[in-house]
Write an enzyme that holds these catalytic residues in place. Structure first.
Site, PDB file in Angstrom:
ATOM      1  N   GLY A   1       0.936  -1.184   0.127  1.00 13.95           N
ATOM      2  CA  GLY A   1       0.033   0.114   0.077  1.00 13.95           C
ATOM      3  C   GLY A   1       0.859   1.129  -0.204  1.00 13.95           C
ATOM      4  O   GLY A   1       2.005   1.169  -0.442  1.00 13.95           O
ATOM      5  N   SER A   2       0.316   2.366   0.682  1.00 13.58           N
ATOM      6  CA  SER A   2       0.881   3.438   0.603  1.00 13.58           C
ATOM      7  C   SER A   2       2.279   3.646   1.396  1.00 13.58           C
ATOM      8  O   SER A   2       3.115   4.576   1.358  1.00 13.58           O
ATOM      9  CB  SER A   2       0.105   4.640   1.095  1.00 13.58           C
ATOM     10  OG  SER A   2      -0.837   4.928   0.137  1.00 13.58           O
ATOM     11  N   THR A   3       2.715   2.436   2.218  1.00 10.93           N
ATOM     12  CA  THR A   3       3.817   2.478   3.022  1.00 10.93           C
ATOM     13  C   THR A   3       5.131   2.699   2.012  1.00 10.93           C
ATOM     14  O   THR A   3       5.932   2.642   2.399  1.00 10.93           O
ATOM     15  CB  THR A   3       3.704   1.315   3.974  1.00 10.93           C
ATOM     16  OG1 THR A   3       3.859   0.116   3.246  1.00 10.93           O
ATOM     17  CG2 THR A   3       2.818   1.506   4.829  1.00 10.93           C
TER      18      THR A   3
ATOM     19  N   ALA B   1      -5.786   2.938  -2.171  1.00 12.01           N
ATOM     20  CA  ALA B   1      -4.477   3.136  -2.524  1.00 12.01           C
ATOM     21  C   ALA B   1      -3.657   3.585  -1.171  1.00 12.01           C
ATOM     22  O   ALA B   1      -2.482   3.662  -1.306  1.00 12.01           O
ATOM     23  CB  ALA B   1      -4.629   4.476  -3.416  1.00 12.01           C
TER      24      ALA B   1
END
Length: 656
Positions: A325-327, A655
Site C-alpha cells: 500500500g502507501s507505505t 491506495a
C-alpha cells in the site's frame, strides 16, 4: 536222523575281525575328539574376540548421555526457553518382548492413554530390536515410584531421566522462539548415527534455526549390569557437551506491550533498533501455546488449531506476504530523487483525477491536493504524484531501485522459511499471473503499493529502518550473543556491514521530513500522534486484499479476510531514532485508524515505559462502536470531494 556236522570256530579270524573293529572304533573316537578339540579351538582361539565381545556386551551396556539443550534468554536475561528435569519410559524391543502385551502390563502401573499407546506401538514395530523406544514422556513422580517398585516385572524397560523443554511465556513468543518436538524418521536421517542420543529437536522458530548449536553433543556412560539387566555400577563416563545458550535482542516487556496493543486484532508487527538491526519485538497474531507440541500434541488440540480460520500456526512474519500500500511511497520518493527523475522542489498539480495519455472515460481518482512536491506527496499521500513519477521512471528503473531497497529478496533474519516476496514487473506478471503483456496501468498501481506487490513485514521494517538511519540498511536479527557454558561470558555475534541505499544524504533528509510531517499538521497520522513528548515519523497505508467490486460496501459487513489490511511504518524519536516499526493489521481498513494507534502504543512503551491501554476489537458486530467507520473511506482520511469522473478501478480503491 543223522546229526549235522559241528562247525569249528576260527579263533584267528575272529581275533582279526575284533582288532579291525576296535581299530575302527578307536579311529572314530579319535576323530570325534579331534573334531571336538578343533571346535573348542575355533570357539576359544579363533573366535575369541567375537565371543569375548558378546560376553562383555551381556555384562556391559552403553547408555548415551543427552546434553542439556541451550537456554534462550531475552535481552535482559529473562528465560524464554527453559529445561526442567523429567522422567520417561523407554523399552528395548529385543528385551522387552511383544509390544501389545508389554503395553497391557505397563498400564497396570503407569497411566498411558490410547493416543500414547498407539504412537508407541507404531514406533515399536518400526524400530530396530536394539534401539530404545519411548513409551511415555513426562512421567509423574508417583508413576515413577510405582514403576520403580515393579521394575522386576518389565525386563528391557527403563526409567530414564532427561531434561524436558518448557516455554514459560507460551503464545507470547510462539513465532519467534518456536518449539522442539520428538525426533521422527526424517530427523533421525538428518542427525545420522548420533541421532539416537536425542529425543527432541527444534521444529520451528529459533529452536529450528539454531538447533545444531542448541542441542550440543552427546556423551555416553558404560554400565555393568546383572542377568536381569539391572545396573550394578557405572564403569566410566564421557560427559556430554551442553548446548549453546542464546541471548536475544527481543525485550520481553516490549513484546508483551506489542501484543496488548493489538488487543483482539489480528496481524503482524516488527520493531527493530535502526542503529543495529536488532529486533526488539515481533508478533504474528493470533498465536498458540508452543508447550502443546513439545511431547506430542493431542489430536483434539491439533484439530482445534487446524480448524481455526485465522491459522494461528502460520508465521505471518516470514511467510505472510502483503501488498505494501502507501507505505511504499517514502521509498518510491527516494527512488525518484536518486534517479534524477524528480528534484525535491519539483511540483505536480493534483486535481483529483489521473488518466493515462489517450485514456477515455476511466481513470484513477484521488483527493484534490493542489500543487504537490516530494514532502507533501508523502505526508498527504498524494497518489497522482506517484502515478506520474513511476511512469516517468519506467518499470525497469523503478524495479531496480525497489530491489536496491531490499524488496524481492530475503532479509536474512535468523528464522527458517523466509519468503522473497514479489516486485511488480513484466517478468513477475508472466510468472505469477500467466499474462505476458505489461500495461502502463500496472506500473501506475505498483507506484502506490497495489497490484502484484508482495512484501513481508520484515522487508518493510528494514526499509523504514534504513530511512531512519540516514540510508544505511541493516540485516534484522534476533540473536545478539551466545555463550557455550553457563559460566562463560556472552560473545556478541558478528554482524554484516550495512548497505547504503542512497548516496545523497539530502534526498534521504527530504523523505525523513515528509515522514515527520505525516505525524504532525495535516499529515495522515497527525491525530494519532498528537501530544507525544517525542517527535516521530511514519507513513500510513491500506492494502487491498480482494477486489470487492463495489466501493460503497461497509467493510464491517464483510468477513475479516475480505477487508483491507491497515498498514503503518515509522520510527521514533525522529531526531534520534531508537526504534523503527512496521505493522500490518488484517481487516484493519485504513492504516491510520488501525495500525498507527498500535505503533503509538509501542513507541510509548519503548521510549516512555508506558504500558498500552486495551486496544479496540474487530471481533463481532457487538464491537462495532469501538471500531473506526471505514464505509466512507477510500484511501486517506476524508479529503475534498473528488472531481466527478468515471468509476474508479477497483485496484486503486485501497491506495493508501
Amino acid at each position: 536222523m543223522p546229526r549235522a556236522p559241528r562247525l569249528m570256530k576260527n579263533h584267528a579270524a575272529e581275533a582279526t575281525l575284533f582288532r579291525a573293529r576296535a581299530l575302527a572304533g578307536f579311529v572314530l573316537v579319535l576323530a570325534g575328539l579331534a573334531a571336538l578339540a578343533g571346535w573348542y579351538f575355533r570357539l576359544q582361539v579363533l573366535r575369541h574376540d567375537e565371543f569375548a565381545t558378546r560376553s562383555e556386551a551381556n555384562r556391559l551396556r552403553m547408555v548415551p548421555v543427552v546434553p542439556a539443550r541451550g537456554l534462550i534468554y531475552d535481552r535482559k536475561g529473562r528465560i524464554l526457553a527453559d529445561n526442567v528435569a523429567a522422567w520417561r519410559l523407554d523399552a528395548v524391543p529385543e528385551r522387552a518382548g511383544e509390544g501389545g502385551a508389554l503395553l497391557a502390563r505397563l498400564r497396570e502401573v503407569v497411566a498411558i492413554d490410547e493416543e500414547q499407546g498407539s504412537r508407541f506401538l507404531r514406533e515399536y514395530k518400526a524400530s530396530r530390536p536394539f534401539k530404545p523406544v519411548t513409551i511415555k514422556l513426562r512421567i509423574s513422580d508417583d508413576e515413577a515410584a510405582r514403576f520403580a517398585v515393579n521394575r522386576w516385572r518389565f525386563p528391557g524397560v527403563d526409567l530414564v531421566p532427561y531434561l524436558g523443554r518448557v516455554y514459560p511465556h507460551g503464545p507470547l513468543l510462539a513465532h519467534v522462539v518456536g518449539y522442539v518436538g520428538r525426533v521422527d524418521e526424517k530427523d533421525q536421517a538428518a542427525l545420522g548415527p548420533a541421532g539416537s542420543a536425542y529425543s527432541h529437536v527444534g521444529k520451528t522458530g529459533l529452536e529450528r534455526y539454531y538447533d545444531e548449536q542448541l542441542r550440543g553433543k552427546p556423551g555416553f556412560r558404560r554400565l555393568e549390569t546383572n542377568v536381569d539387566g539391572r545396573t550394578v555400577r557405572a564403569l566410566d563416563t564421557v560427559p556430554a557437551t551442553p548446548g549453546t545458550d542464546l541471548q536475544l535482542s527481543i525485550d520481553l516487556d516490549l513484546q508483551r506491550a506489542m501484543v496488548d496493543a493489538f488487543g483482539e486484532l489480528e496481524g503482524t508487527a516488527v520493531a527493530v533498533d535502526p542503529r543495529t538491526g536488532e529486533v526488539l519485538a515481533m508478533v504474528s497474531l493470533p498465536a498458540y501455546d508452543t508447550n502443546l507440541f513439545v511431547n506430542g500434541i493431542s489430536h483434539a488440540d491439533y484439530k482445534a488449531l487446524q480448524d481455526n480460520p485465522s491459522r494461528p500456526q502460520f508465521n505471518r512474519l516470514v511467510l505472510g506476504g502483503v501488498a505494501p500500500g502507501s507505505t511504499i511511497k517514502p521509498l518510491t520518493t527516494l527512488a525518484g530523487l536518486d534517479s534524477g527523475v524528480r528534484r525535491p522542489e519539483d511540483r505536480i498539480l493534483s486535481t483529483g483525477v489521473f488518466r493515462l495519455p489517450g485514456m477515455r472515460g476511466r481513470g484513477w481518482l484521488d483527493g484534490v491536493h493542489g500543487w504537490t512536491d516530494a514532502r507533501k506527496a508523502i505526508y498527504e499521500s498524494v497518489n497522482t504524484y506517484y502515478y506520474q513519477l513511476a511512469l516517468d521512471m519506467g518499470v525497469q528503473r523503478y524495479d531496480t531501485y525497489m530491489e536496491r531497497y531490499g524488496f524481492g529478496q530475503k532479509t536474512g533474519i535468523d528464522l527458517a522459511g523466509e519468503i522473497e516476496g514479489i516486485v511488480p514487473s513484466p517478468a513477475s506478471k508472466q510468472q505469477y499471473e500467466k499474462k505476458t503483456r505489461w500495461y502502463p496501468g500496472d506500473l501506475v498501481n505498483a507506484s502506490i503499493g497495489q497490484g502484484l506487490w508482495k512484501v513481508t513485514p520484515l522487508q518493510l521494517v528494514r526499509g523504514v529502518a534504513a530511512i531512519a538511519d540516514d540510508g544505511r540498511m541493516r540485516r534484522p536479527h534476533l540473536v545478539a550473543s551466545t555463550r557455550p557454558r553457563f559460566d562463560a561470558p556472552w560473545q556478541p555475534l558478528p554482524q554484516a556491514e550495512p548497505i547504503r541505499i542512497s548516496d545523497d544524504a539530502g534526498h534521504v533528509r527530504v523523505v525523513q521530513e515528509g515522514m515527520q510531517m505525516t505525524t504532525t499538521g495535516s499529515g495522515t497520522a497527525a491525530r494519532i500522534f498528537r501530544g507525544t513528548p517525542y517527535l516521530s515519523a511514519g507513513k500510513t497505508g491500506t492494502a487491498q486484499v480482494v477486489n470487492r467490486g463495489v466501493r460503497a460496501v461497509d467493510p464491517r459487513s464483510l468477513p475479516l479476510w475480505k477487508r483491507h489490511r491497515g498498514l503503518y511504518i515509522g520510527y521514533a524519536p525522529a531526531d534520534d531514532p531508537k526504534i523503527a516499526i512496521a505493522i500490518a493489521v488484517e481487516g484493519g481498513g485504513f492504516g491510520a485508524d488501525s495500525a498507527a494507534p498500535i505503533a503509538r502504543k509501542v513507541f510509548d512503551a519503548w521510549l516512555m515505559g508506558k504500558a498500552p491501554a486495551p486496544a479496540a476489537t474487530n471481533a463481532g458486530d457487538d464491537a462495532a462502536a469501538t471500531r473506526p467507520d471505514f464505509s466512507n473511506v477510500v484511501g486517506n482520511p476524508p479529503a475534498p470531494p473528488p472531481v466527478p469522473t468515471a468509476p474508479v478501478p477497483a485496484s486503486a480503491e485501497a491506495a493508501r
